[in-house]
Motif scaffolding. Sequence first.
Motif, short mmCIF file in Angstrom:
data_model
loop_
_atom_site.label_atom_id
_atom_site.label_comp_id
_atom_site.label_asym_id
_atom_site.label_seq_id
_atom_site.Cartn_x
_atom_site.Cartn_y
_atom_site.Cartn_z
N VAL A 1 0.84 -1.21 0.00
CA VAL A 1 0.00 0.00 0.00
C VAL A 1 0.87 1.26 0.00
CG1 VAL A 1 -1.66 1.33 1.37
CG2 VAL A 1 -1.97 -1.13 1.08
N CYS A 2 1.91 1.25 0.79
CA CYS A 2 2.75 2.46 0.92
C CYS A 2 4.02 2.38 0.07
CB CYS A 2 3.11 2.68 2.39
SG CYS A 2 1.69 3.19 3.34
N PHE A 3 4.00 1.51 -0.95
CA PHE A 3 5.21 1.28 -1.73
C PHE A 3 5.78 2.58 -2.31
CE2 PHE A 3 7.80 0.19 -5.32
CZ PHE A 3 8.47 -0.95 -4.92
N LYS A 4 4.92 3.36 -2.92
CA LYS A 4 5.41 4.58 -3.59
C LYS A 4 5.97 5.57 -2.56
CE LYS A 4 3.76 7.53 -7.33
NZ LYS A 4 2.62 7.70 -8.22
N LEU A 5 5.29 5.72 -1.44
CA LEU A 5 5.75 6.65 -0.40
C LEU A 5 7.10 6.20 0.17
CD1 LEU A 5 2.33 7.10 1.43
CD2 LEU A 5 3.42 8.70 -0.15
N LEU A 6 7.26 4.89 0.35
CA LEU A 6 8.53 4.37 0.86
C LEU A 6 9.63 4.49 -0.19
CD1 LEU A 6 7.19 1.16 2.64
CD2 LEU A 6 8.40 3.02 3.77
N ALA A 7 9.28 4.19 -1.43
CA ALA A 7 10.30 4.25 -2.50
C ALA A 7 10.84 5.66 -2.67
CB ALA A 7 9.70 3.75 -3.82
N GLN A 8 10.00 6.64 -2.41
CA GLN A 8 10.43 8.03 -2.58
C GLN A 8 10.91 8.65 -1.26
OE1 GLN A 8 6.85 9.61 -4.32
NE2 GLN A 8 7.69 9.40 -6.38
N ASN A 9 11.05 7.80 -0.24
CA ASN A 9 11.49 8.27 1.08
C ASN A 9 10.62 9.41 1.61
OD1 ASN A 9 13.66 6.49 1.41
ND2 ASN A 9 14.93 7.76 0.06
N ARG A 10 9.32 9.36 1.28
CA ARG A 10 8.42 10.40 1.78
C ARG A 10 7.87 10.02 3.14
NH1 ARG A 10 4.71 10.93 -3.53
NH2 ARG A 10 3.18 11.77 -2.07
N ALA B 1 4.75 4.34 7.79
CA ALA B 1 4.06 3.70 6.66
C ALA B 1 3.02 2.69 7.15
CB ALA B 1 5.08 3.02 5.76
N ARG B 2 3.32 2.02 8.27
CA ARG B 2 2.35 1.06 8.80
C ARG B 2 1.05 1.77 9.20
NH1 ARG B 2 3.27 -4.03 10.62
NH2 ARG B 2 5.30 -4.91 10.17
N ASP B 3 1.20 2.93 9.85
CA ASP B 3 0.01 3.69 10.27
C ASP B 3 -0.73 4.23 9.04
OD1 ASP B 3 0.75 3.21 12.84
OD2 ASP B 3 1.84 5.10 13.08
N LYS B 4 0.04 4.73 8.08
CA LYS B 4 -0.57 5.27 6.87
C LYS B 4 -1.33 4.15 6.13
CE LYS B 4 -1.13 8.06 3.25
NZ LYS B 4 -2.00 9.23 3.28
N ALA B 5 -0.72 2.94 6.07
CA ALA B 5 -1.37 1.82 5.38
C ALA B 5 -2.68 1.47 6.07
CB ALA B 5 -0.44 0.61 5.35
N GLY C 1 -11.45 -10.23 -4.17
CA GLY C 1 -12.03 -8.93 -3.83
C GLY C 1 -11.12 -8.12 -2.93
N MET C 2 -10.49 -8.81 -1.98
CA MET C 2 -9.56 -8.11 -1.07
C MET C 2 -8.33 -7.61 -1.83
SD MET C 2 -9.80 -10.59 2.22
CE MET C 2 -8.91 -9.70 3.49
N GLN C 3 -7.87 -8.43 -2.79
CA GLN C 3 -6.71 -7.99 -3.59
C GLN C 3 -7.04 -6.72 -4.37
OE1 GLN C 3 -4.69 -10.92 -5.91
NE2 GLN C 3 -4.54 -12.37 -4.23
N LYS C 4 -8.27 -6.68 -4.92
CA LYS C 4 -8.67 -5.46 -5.66
C LYS C 4 -8.68 -4.26 -4.72
CE LYS C 4 -10.06 -6.88 -9.83
NZ LYS C 4 -9.68 -6.42 -11.12
N ARG C 5 -9.19 -4.48 -3.50
CA ARG C 5 -9.27 -3.36 -2.56
C ARG C 5 -7.88 -2.89 -2.12
NH1 ARG C 5 -13.96 -4.42 1.79
NH2 ARG C 5 -13.93 -6.60 1.21
N VAL C 6 -6.97 -3.87 -1.95
CA VAL C 6 -5.59 -3.49 -1.60
C VAL C 6 -4.97 -2.75 -2.79
CG1 VAL C 6 -3.29 -4.36 -1.05
CG2 VAL C 6 -5.28 -5.35 0.07
N GLY C 7 -5.25 -3.24 -4.01
CA GLY C 7 -4.74 -2.55 -5.21
C GLY C 7 -5.26 -1.13 -5.28
N LEU C 8 -6.54 -0.96 -4.91
CA LEU C 8 -7.13 0.39 -4.90
C LEU C 8 -6.45 1.26 -3.82
CD1 LEU C 8 -9.27 2.44 -5.79
CD2 LEU C 8 -10.90 1.33 -4.24
N ALA C 9 -6.22 0.63 -2.66
CA ALA C 9 -5.53 1.37 -1.59
C ALA C 9 -4.15 1.82 -2.04
CB ALA C 9 -5.43 0.48 -0.34
N ARG C 10 -3.43 0.94 -2.75
CA ARG C 10 -2.09 1.29 -3.24
C ARG C 10 -2.18 2.43 -4.26
NH1 ARG C 10 1.59 -3.22 -6.16
NH2 ARG C 10 0.13 -2.82 -7.85
#
Lengths: 261, 267
Positions: free
Chosen positions: B114-123, B129-133, B157-166
């Motif tokens: 979920v927080c991949f992009k934020l972590l990758a950019q060191n934001r 990130a755990r709290d944000k996720a 369905g859960m995978q789609k929702r996680v994908g949406l969260a990401r």
Amino acid sequence: MDRALDLTAALGRAAIATLRGTGAIALFAVEAISHLFRPPFYGRLFLRAFIEIAWFSLPVVALTAVFTGMVLALQSYTGFARFNAEGAVANVVVLSITRELGPVLAGLMVAGRIGAAFAAEIGTMRVTDQIDALNTLSTNPMKYLVAPRLLAGTIAMPLLVVIADILGVMGGWLIGTQQLGFASGAYLKATFDFLQAWDVISGLIKAAVFGFVVTLMGCWCGYTSGGGAQGVGRATTSAVVSSSILILALDYVLTAMMFTR
Amino acid sequence: MSGAGAPPRAEGATPKIRLRGLAKSFGPKLVLDGVDLDIRAGHSMVILGGSGSGKSVTIKCILGLITPDAGTIEIDGRDLSKLTRREREAVNDRIGMLFQNGALFDSLPVWENVCFKLLAQNRITRRAARDKAAEVLAQVGLAASVGDLYPSELSGGMQKRVGLARAIAAEPDIIFFDEPTTGLDPIMGAVIDGLIVDCVKRLGATAVSITHDMASARRIGDDAAMIHRGRIVWTGAAATLGETGNAMVDQFARGEREGPIQMELRK
């Protein structure tokens, strides 16, 4: 006449395809290496790949080295006995292991384990859109997937080969002292008296090159795979076969470069 | 409503995304044959079309995953082909994407996905990130405990929702949805559509969805466009789907066998 032309055309096509493939792999390698010098750096991924290669390949490499040392001692003893040169067993074992068999056999074992694993993992990521997803998440897949693995392979292999060298010599010593009747001290003295630093260093240079090649081919085959599960299977096979052949071919080239005067 | 072949007018302001003459071939197969389309800022555009009509290739071109053979792609009036690599990366930073099969990273737990992009950019730090996720997972109706699971442990369905969260975690300006309800039962499909509408509205983002699910298209779309054989053949309001007066769109929306769209079946 037509047949001859067809054959020539087929050979030409194969030659062009080979050159094109070689060029594409070279560009792939250059791009991956360039990412090692440009931030961001993924230390966590490097560490994960390093542990996967160095630590989890250790049992198979260790077993291979021990048994190779044992067989080498036995074979050279029975062979050398024909011209009363049994005393050279320790030297043959240590030189063969450090210069050739350590790096080559460790390279082949790692090609089977790591080359296949990297090709399967990255190939699956390709066919399930995970590599596209990396792009959409502002992450360069070459930097994230390939560069840390290449670095880890190049550093981990020499470490594995140091251990393989030690265990291979130990295997020879075990057979020499327990079965062939050598005195332990004499066997070890013969081992180290004729061993030069360059014998070990040349093997470690080979190991670094083999580590780079194995991880490069694993990443390349996975990265360019397609066609679903069958494509991933093909990528895995190609990674193992191509890196094994390259190891053997490069072993000759490197030996010729380092030992031919 | 625009007529066949004409891009929708962007009511004065520059459209968020403008495609002109987009063309792409794979070998001898022409997939995009001059796509013209305007997508209004803050609106939800649904691109309809059958399998192989060029929907996915169109959005992959916009995302920069495929380089078109010809044509222009503009985002906020800027031609993407004229941007430097860094400028292009900056544009991509403002884009989110929900892939058809989720495309979640199997080797990472859900919270890191979920927080991949934020972590990758060191934001963000890993702890934050755990709290944000957990916060973003709540927005798509998932418990914080799901964050510790791996994608293989989730239902479709859960995978789609996680994908949406990401896709929404980095609060993008533009979000792409590739077949968001494919493979889901109708109720879960409606749930995902509802979440998409809520998330897009909350972010004030521009949404582009590709689908062949008519119910989903009506639920999530403000505007709709129909692509057939690599060309946009109709654009209009998503609410009118099925009663557009365009024979192709109406046949597609009603799922009728007979009509101007003929499936190429080998006899």
